[in-house]
Scaffold this active site. Structure first.
Site, PDB file in Angstrom:
ATOM      1  N   CYS A 197     -76.801  29.935  -9.697  1.00 32.82           N
ATOM      2  CA  CYS A 197     -77.952  29.199  -9.169  1.00 32.82           C
ATOM      3  C   CYS A 197     -78.935  30.169  -8.513  1.00 32.82           C
ATOM      4  CB  CYS A 197     -77.467  28.170  -8.149  1.00 32.82           C
ATOM      5  SG  CYS A 197     -78.807  27.305  -7.295  1.00 32.82           S
ATOM      6  N   CYS A 200     -79.251  29.200  -4.477  1.00 29.35           N
ATOM      7  CA  CYS A 200     -78.232  29.497  -3.465  1.00 29.35           C
ATOM      8  C   CYS A 200     -77.189  30.509  -3.921  1.00 29.35           C
ATOM      9  CB  CYS A 200     -77.541  28.207  -3.024  1.00 29.35           C
ATOM     10  SG  CYS A 200     -76.365  27.553  -4.259  1.00 29.35           S
ATOM     11  N   CYS A 213     -76.310  22.861 -10.052  1.00 22.42           N
ATOM     12  CA  CYS A 213     -75.574  23.757  -9.173  1.00 22.42           C
ATOM     13  C   CYS A 213     -74.421  23.001  -8.512  1.00 22.42           C
ATOM     14  CB  CYS A 213     -76.497  24.331  -8.100  1.00 22.42           C
ATOM     15  SG  CYS A 213     -75.650  25.423  -6.934  1.00 22.42           S
ATOM     16  N   CYS A 216     -75.398  23.284  -4.326  1.00 20.93           N
ATOM     17  CA  CYS A 216     -76.628  22.795  -3.680  1.00 20.93           C
ATOM     18  C   CYS A 216     -77.254  21.732  -4.572  1.00 20.93           C
ATOM     19  CB  CYS A 216     -77.603  23.937  -3.387  1.00 20.93           C
ATOM     20  SG  CYS A 216     -78.480  24.606  -4.828  1.00 20.93           S
ATOM     21  N   ASP A 333     -84.089  52.497 -21.345  1.00 22.33           N
ATOM     22  CA  ASP A 333     -82.657  52.215 -21.232  1.00 22.33           C
ATOM     23  C   ASP A 333     -82.210  51.350 -22.404  1.00 22.33           C
ATOM     24  OD1 ASP A 333     -80.101  51.539 -20.491  1.00 22.33           O
ATOM     25  OD2 ASP A 333     -80.673  50.501 -18.647  1.00 22.33           O
TER      26      ASP A 333
END
Length: 409
Positions: A197, A200, A213, A216, A333
């Site tokens: 999430c 949170c 989530c 939350c 990269d």
């Protein structure tokens, strides 16, 4: 349309001249150099060029060039549209695009994810289209959670109308501070960057298309537009069939986003869909080029999510050429290659080229995929029997191949 100040007129004219010279001399398509020169002469040129236009900004990790093209095609039903058709998606490219069509009442601009807050602040665009966020060029763009956070802050309190993919939790979080959001459900095949999430940090539970989530209240919003197979459901429950020349599931998603965007301009699906069906290639993507009896279809893939979609489009019955570079626009990269599941290529002839062909060769070897190394794209293509072949390349490798065929569009 109001008259540009004299300084802005001069800057715009010089930029257009530089762009024309760039194209005439074969140095490029002029989509960046003109804007750079214009901004040197008048640093506030983007704001001034955007002032009287109804603008759409399109941002995502994947699909923004194609979706920009689809929206532009549909909006031509209403009038002239300024756009950065070749994917120059930073302010210099935006200045060049708007300078080329100063009198156009509409504008559709592809915007690099990192630059979206700046471009939105400068242009005051009325509509923003947000589609997906996944890992891409980590050495340049940083963590995608930070990009979503920048989007969130940029949209907070603005009157901008946001059209966003509610199936991507990071996009949902980034868009949810906007005053007006139209949620579109187009799916999310690549989920490896959104198991946590963003609000949170708790785990996201996924069930079918839904997500929420566990710790939350953050959850998937209810969509107004829904992609359902080969059709799109509009906010009134009407079903519109997508009849596209562009291949693959991802392009159906791009078309659904485009329909939701143009609806905010009052353009109904029955008027927009024929325009979407006219688009058959986008800045070289999906173009078929030919050399010595071999027909090569060009596919672009810049990151793990993009390779997943390219594999969906590639024909499993055909040989395939893979080309990877690691220049500045690609990101230096190449560790992202290890996030791509190349095992899907087993059973077909695979040829590997590009500046970082050995990086890709090692990845394929570990995945147990047989391949043939080639020192150049021309060598790889010449090794094919007459007939069709698919080509998947990342950004600069794709542009190099495209240049070999006269930058086919």
């Amino acid at each position: 349309m109001s008259q540009l100040p004299l300084r802005a007129q001069v800057a715009s004219a010089l930029g257009r001249t530089a762009a024309t010279l760039s194209r005439m001399t074969g140095r490029g398509d002029g989509s960046v150099i003109g804007g750079r020169i214009g901004l040197v002469v008048e640093p506030d040129l983007l704001r001034q060029l955007a002032r009287d236009k109804r603008l759409v900004l399109v941002s995502a990790t994947n699909g923004k060039t194609t979706t920009t093209r689809l929206i532009t095609s549909a909006l031509h039903e209403l009038g002239e549209v300024a756009t950065n058709a070749f994917g120059a998606n930073m302010p210099a490219g935006h200045v060049s695009a708007l300078s080329q069509a100063k009198r156009a009442p509409y504008g559709v601009l592809e915007v690099d994810e990192k630059y979206l807050p700046e471009v939105l602040d400068t242009t005051g665009a009325s509509v923003v289209c947000l589609m997906n966020l996944s890992r891409d060029q980590m050495d340049r763009a940083a963590e995608i959670w930070l990009l979503a956070q920048k989007w969130r802050r940029a949209l907070d309190g603005r009157p901008t109308h946001v059209v966003a993919n509610c199936d991507d939790p990071l996009v949902t979080w980034g868009a949810s501070t906007a005053a007006q959001v139209t949620w579109v459900a187009v799916g999310q095949r690549w989920k490896e960057d959104s198991w946590s999430c963003p609000e949170c940090g708790g785990p996201l539970d996924r069930k079918d298309v839904d997500w929420a989530c566990r710790e939350c209240t953050f959850h998937r919003p209810e969509p107004q537009w829904v992609l359902d197979g080969d059709s799109v459901l509009d906010p009134h429950g009407r079903r519109w069939r997508l009849d596209l020349q562009l291949p693959g599931t991802a392009n159906k998603a791009n078309a659904a986003m485009a329909l939701a965007v143009v609806a905010s301009f009052g353009l109904s699906p029955d008027r927009a869909l024929p325009r979407l069906g006219e688009v058959k290639s986008v800045a070289g993507r999906y173009t078929m080029v030919e050399r010595d009896g071999r027909q090569a279809r060009l596919l672009l893939a810049k990151n793990p999510a993009g390779w997943l979609e390219a594999f969906d489009v590639a024909d499993p019955a055909l040989p395939i050429i893979l080309s990877v570079n690691a220049q500045g626009p690609d990101g230096r990269d190449t560790s992202w290659l290890w996030d791509v599941d190349y095992r899907v290529l087993n059973g077909r002839p695979v040829f590997v080229t590009g500046e970082r062909r050995l990086d890709l060769a090692l990845r394929l070897d570990v995945a147990g995929v047989p391949f043939t190394l080639a020192t150049s794209f021309s060598e790889a293509l010449a090794a094919q029997p007459p007939g069709r072949v698919d080509v998947i390349a990342n950004y600069t490798a794709f542009q190099q191949i495209r240049s070999e065929f006269g930058r086919a569009v």
